[in-house]
Design an enzyme around this catalytic site. Structure first.
Site, short mmCIF file in Angstrom:
data_model
loop_
_atom_site.label_atom_id
_atom_site.label_comp_id
_atom_site.label_asym_id
_atom_site.label_seq_id
_atom_site.Cartn_x
_atom_site.Cartn_y
_atom_site.Cartn_z
N SER A 65 30.62 11.41 21.22
CA SER A 65 30.37 10.43 22.28
C SER A 65 28.93 10.47 22.76
O SER A 65 28.22 11.48 22.59
CB SER A 65 31.30 10.67 23.47
N1 SAH Z 1 35.26 15.41 21.67
C1 SAH Z 1 34.61 15.10 20.42
C2 SAH Z 1 34.61 13.63 20.08
C3 SAH Z 1 35.94 13.23 19.63
S1 SAH Z 1 36.08 11.76 18.67
C4 SAH Z 1 33.21 15.66 20.35
O1 SAH Z 1 32.74 16.26 21.32
O2 SAH Z 1 32.59 15.51 19.28
C5 SAH Z 1 37.84 11.67 18.73
C6 SAH Z 1 38.54 12.68 17.86
O3 SAH Z 1 39.93 12.61 18.16
C7 SAH Z 1 38.42 12.42 16.36
O4 SAH Z 1 37.91 13.56 15.73
C8 SAH Z 1 39.85 12.13 15.92
O5 SAH Z 1 40.16 12.61 14.63
C9 SAH Z 1 40.65 12.87 16.98
N2 SAH Z 1 42.03 12.42 17.20
C10 SAH Z 1 42.52 11.16 17.20
N3 SAH Z 1 43.84 11.17 17.49
C11 SAH Z 1 44.20 12.47 17.68
C12 SAH Z 1 45.42 13.14 18.01
N4 SAH Z 1 46.57 12.47 18.20
N5 SAH Z 1 45.41 14.48 18.13
C13 SAH Z 1 44.26 15.18 17.94
N6 SAH Z 1 43.08 14.62 17.63
C14 SAH Z 1 43.05 13.27 17.49
#
Ligand code: SAH
Length: 217
Positions: A65
């Site tokens: 993000s």
């Molecule tokens: N917090 C992260 C950004 C996350 S992007 C950072 O600091 O880089 C969102 C992430 O959520 C992605 O990697 C995606 O694969 C994951 N995601 C999506 N649905 C999910 C779920 N149900 N459980 C766990 N992870 C999930």
């Protein structure tokens, strides 16, 4: 290629302009963003722009993000530094590293095994490998074995507030931060629990990749 001093300059400039400059004043959040090396959490070719004012691709259609959004969510958790925190959506591991820097123990769930593996490597290389446990799985199911949590942060956009995650919040003041809404646009919600009462505050519109899972898309 920049050296560490060069990256530090970009990082402090990012905090001054994008974070403090937009009204985020929580000292722990500012300290974490000033120290945690964001450039170590992005693919090598994006390192030079890792402190710029936008999200960046981390592979598999996912993103790290925008710094401001990460700061806004971290500040909304109002952490003291001793809390047990659950993150859903590890991605690069950067958000988890910030929370670990503040002093909390973090369990982070990631559904994509390749990203989970990469996040563990990123966290280790930045020095947060011990404080953060990365688990592969569907975070919409929560993590009953480790509940309750003082704080829960969901970093992907969900169609609704997860009942599972609400139930895993500590009863006296547990906080859940989560983007909720449509696939293209969500509202950043902050839910605070007092017993059976859940108070919801809306911090405004945001855009996240979709939360994919049983209680997601
Ligand atoms: N917090 C992260 C950004 C996350 S992007 C950072 O600091 O880089 C969102 C992430 O959520 C992605 O990697 C995606 O694969 C994951 N995601 C999506 N649905 C999910 C779920 N149900 N459980 C766990 N992870 C999930």
């Amino acid at each position: 290629m920049l050296d560490e001093a060069g990256y530090e300059k970009l990082r402090l400039d990012m905090v001054a302009r994008q974070i403090k400059g937009r009204g985020i004043n929580d000292p722990k959040t500012l300290a974490a963003l000033s120290v945690v090396p964001r450039h170590l959490f992005v693919p090598e070719r994006y390192r030079p722009e890792s402190y710029e004012d936008h999200p960046l691709p981390i592979g598999f259609g996912q993103t790290i993000s925008q710094p401001y959004m990460v700061a806004l969510m971290t500040a909304a958790l109002a952490l003291k530094g001793s809390e047990k925190v659950l993150e859903v959506g590890t991605g690069s591991g950067y958000q988890a590293a910030l929370i670990a820097f503040i002093g909390c123990s973090v369990v982070s769930i990631e559904r994509n095994p390749d990203l989970a593996r990469k996040a563990r490597l990123n966290l280790a290389s930045a020095g947060y490998g011990e404080a953060v446990t990365v688990i592969e799985g569907d975070g919409t199911l929560g993590l009953p074995a480790k509940a309750p949590f003082d704080a829960i942060i969901v970093t992907a956009g969900a169609p609704k507030i997860s009942e599972e995650l609400k139930a895993e919040l500590r009863g006296d003041g547990g906080v859940l931060v989560m983007p909720v809404g449509g696939l293209g646009l969500q509202e950043l919600l902050v839910v605070t629990r007092q017993g059976r009462d859940f108070h919801t505050q809306n911090l405004g519109s945001c855009r996240f990749v979709p939360l994919v899972g049983r209680d997601g898309w």
